[in-house]
Design an enzyme around this catalytic site. Structure first.
Site, short mmCIF file in Angstrom:
data_model
loop_
_atom_site.label_atom_id
_atom_site.label_comp_id
_atom_site.label_asym_id
_atom_site.label_seq_id
_atom_site.Cartn_x
_atom_site.Cartn_y
_atom_site.Cartn_z
N ASP A 1 3.36 9.87 -0.55
CA ASP A 1 2.13 8.72 -0.24
C ASP A 1 1.73 7.92 -1.16
O ASP A 1 1.78 7.86 -2.40
CB ASP A 1 1.21 9.57 -0.47
CG ASP A 1 0.07 9.40 1.03
OD1 ASP A 1 0.14 8.06 1.57
OD2 ASP A 1 -0.58 9.99 1.23
N HIS B 1 1.12 -0.81 0.15
CA HIS B 1 0.09 -0.25 0.01
C HIS B 1 0.59 1.67 -0.41
O HIS B 1 0.64 2.63 -0.77
CB HIS B 1 -1.04 -0.38 0.97
CG HIS B 1 -1.97 -1.46 0.95
ND1 HIS B 1 -3.14 -0.69 0.97
CD2 HIS B 1 -1.68 -2.29 1.32
CE1 HIS B 1 -4.06 -1.84 0.17
NE2 HIS B 1 -3.04 -2.19 0.75
#
Length: 465
Positions: free
Chosen positions: A364, A156
């Site tokens: 991110d 992720h």
């Protein structure tokens, strides 16, 4: 079966003193939980408190299996190797990674524990989906224990370029662990490319960006950008309770012309300090006036026992205090700062209030806050200011993109968003919402699970409406 560091639940005390388990917030839970409700499934993870394994009841039809972790396990595996070694390295070494041999030993021990739990619970021929950087060794261990299983792994967070990953003392073991999977998924194509390069450089394997050969076995690699339940978020944002709450929030903020909102975990990768600095300079130059513009910064507490995070919170709160002291007025703070968790309905109300959503991480993997904001703007209004270094930027090309390391550039983009013509804002938002509807959580799961199980049966069963 999903294997993740945490179970998708939090416990709380009910008015009668009993323990209640509720679905927890967070990107991973938001992504996976709506899918697992579609079919009998098991989630293996930690329940959130140290000590013996706790009994956690099934939630929405998903069986919960708790893995026990001690205080030492949390300190050395989670706070240590996972979040003081891997996390900073995977986020471009925004903070210096820390290496301790005992942390690696704990990481191995805990990954073994999770893998053994999954091996004991999984039915013959089951599909096991391992999640994220905390458990990179699990696929390899699980393949040795249960070669009958179909094993997927999804990262992720960002996966770093070779020159950064090569710093890791245990780089080969981590790569081999991930390669126990049949399919390794990343958020972006560049991450898959980085991984393939490392398979060649470190392990001497034959690899492309899509396939890596380990003897006679082929491990497939690909990019599968994670998403949200778009329709559910839009429905929540349009609900009467949320609409009324949003109206009240705007009144509480003094009915300003512009509300700038940021919602982050308290993490040094999120660019909170840079954002506050840019906003302070806009106030100082007079380009932004307190009475006309309000900034709301939600910083959800995170990893509060890790020294880097304690220091970050102190710096952020000191800067918020300085800005409010210099530019605020009685009853009119320059920044409304909230260091607390929020439930989904309250967040949806904040998204509706925000004229400008500033999502400006330094790095991110995806950033689902950006997607939640877009899903919540059911009237096609609202400007998304988005970091180029968030995975979401590859999908939301119509956002007001910025480089959060460039303070002058960040200030310019914020001002562009506040001054943009309504038609421009609406056109951008409409395009982003159309993309998000077509690429929601079910589309993500369908793409990944179809690649994992090429019969298509699993994807169909788990992603049906």
């Amino acid at each position: 079966m999903v294997v993740a560091h945490r179970l998708p639940v939090d416990d709380s005390v009910a008015p009668d003193g009993a323990c209640e388990w509720r679905r927890s917030p967070g990107g991973l839970v938001s992504a996976l939980h709506p899918i697992l409700r579609q079919s009998p499934a098991t989630w293996v993870g930690w329940a959130g408190q140290t000590g013996p394994a706790r009994h956690v009841p099934d939630l929405d039809g998903v069986h919960m299996h708790s893995v026990p972790l001690s205080t030492e396990d949390i300190a050395e595996h989670y706070e240590g190797f996972a979040n003081a070694t891997l996390w900073p390295l995977y986020h471009d070494a925004v903070e210096q990674p820390v290496y301790h041999r005992r942390w690696w030993e704990a990481y191995q021990r805990i990954n073994q524990r999770y893998a053994e739990a999954a091996a004991d619970l999984a039915e013959p021929g089951a599909t096991v989906w391992v999640q994220d950087y905390h458990l990179q060794l699990v696929p390899g261990i699980l393949r040795e224990l249960r070669p009958d299983l179909t094993i997927g792994f999804f990262m992720h967070v960002p996966f770093p370029p070779p020159e950064l990953f090569m710093q890791l003392p245990r780089r080969a073991e981590l790569l081999r662990g991930m390669l126990g999977a049949d399919l390794i998924g990343f958020q972006r194509a560049q991450a898959a490319h980085n991984f393939a390069q490392l398979a060649v450089k470190v392990l001497g394997l034959q690899a492309s960006d899509r396939r890596i050969a380990i003897g006679d076995r082929i491990v497939r690699v690909g990019a599968f950008p994670v998403s949200i339940d778009t329709a559910d978020m839009a429905s929540l944002a349009a609900s009467r309770g949320v609409v009324d709450r949003a109206r009240q929030l705007r009144a509480d903020l003094g009915e300003p012309k512009h509300v700038i909102l940021s919602v982050d975990r308290m993490d040094y990768t999120k660019g909170i300090e840079q954002r506050l600095k840019a906003y302070s300079e806009l106030l100082d130059s007079g380009q932004v006036k307190v009475r006309d513009t309000v900034m709301v910064q939600v910083a959800v507490p995170s990893r509060e026992r890790v020294e880097q995070y304690k220091a970050l919170r102190e710096r952020v709160e000191r800067e918020v205090g300085r800005i409010n002291g210099e530019y605020g007025r009685v009853g009119e703070p320059a920044i409304h700062y909230l260091n607390q968790p929020f439930d989904r309905a309250e967040l949806a109300a904040l998204y509706r209030v925000a004229d400008i959503m500033a999502v400006t991480p330094l790095r991110d993997g995806m950033n689902l806050v950006a997607k939640e904001y877009v899903a919540s703007r059911v009237d096609d209004t609202g400007a998304l200011v988005l970091s180029e270094f968030a995975g979401a930027a590859a999908e939301f090309t119509q956002a007001y993109l910025c480089n959060p390391h460039d303070l002058d550039g960040l200030k310019a983009v914020l001002m562009h968003a506040t001054r943009a013509a309504p038609d421009d804002v609406e056109e951008r938002m409409r395009a982003m919402r159309a993309h998000l509807r077509a690429h929601d959580i079910r589309a993500w799961a369908r793409a990944y699970l179809t690649a994992l199980d090429r019969t298509g049966v699993l994807a169909t069963r788990l992603t049906q409406a």
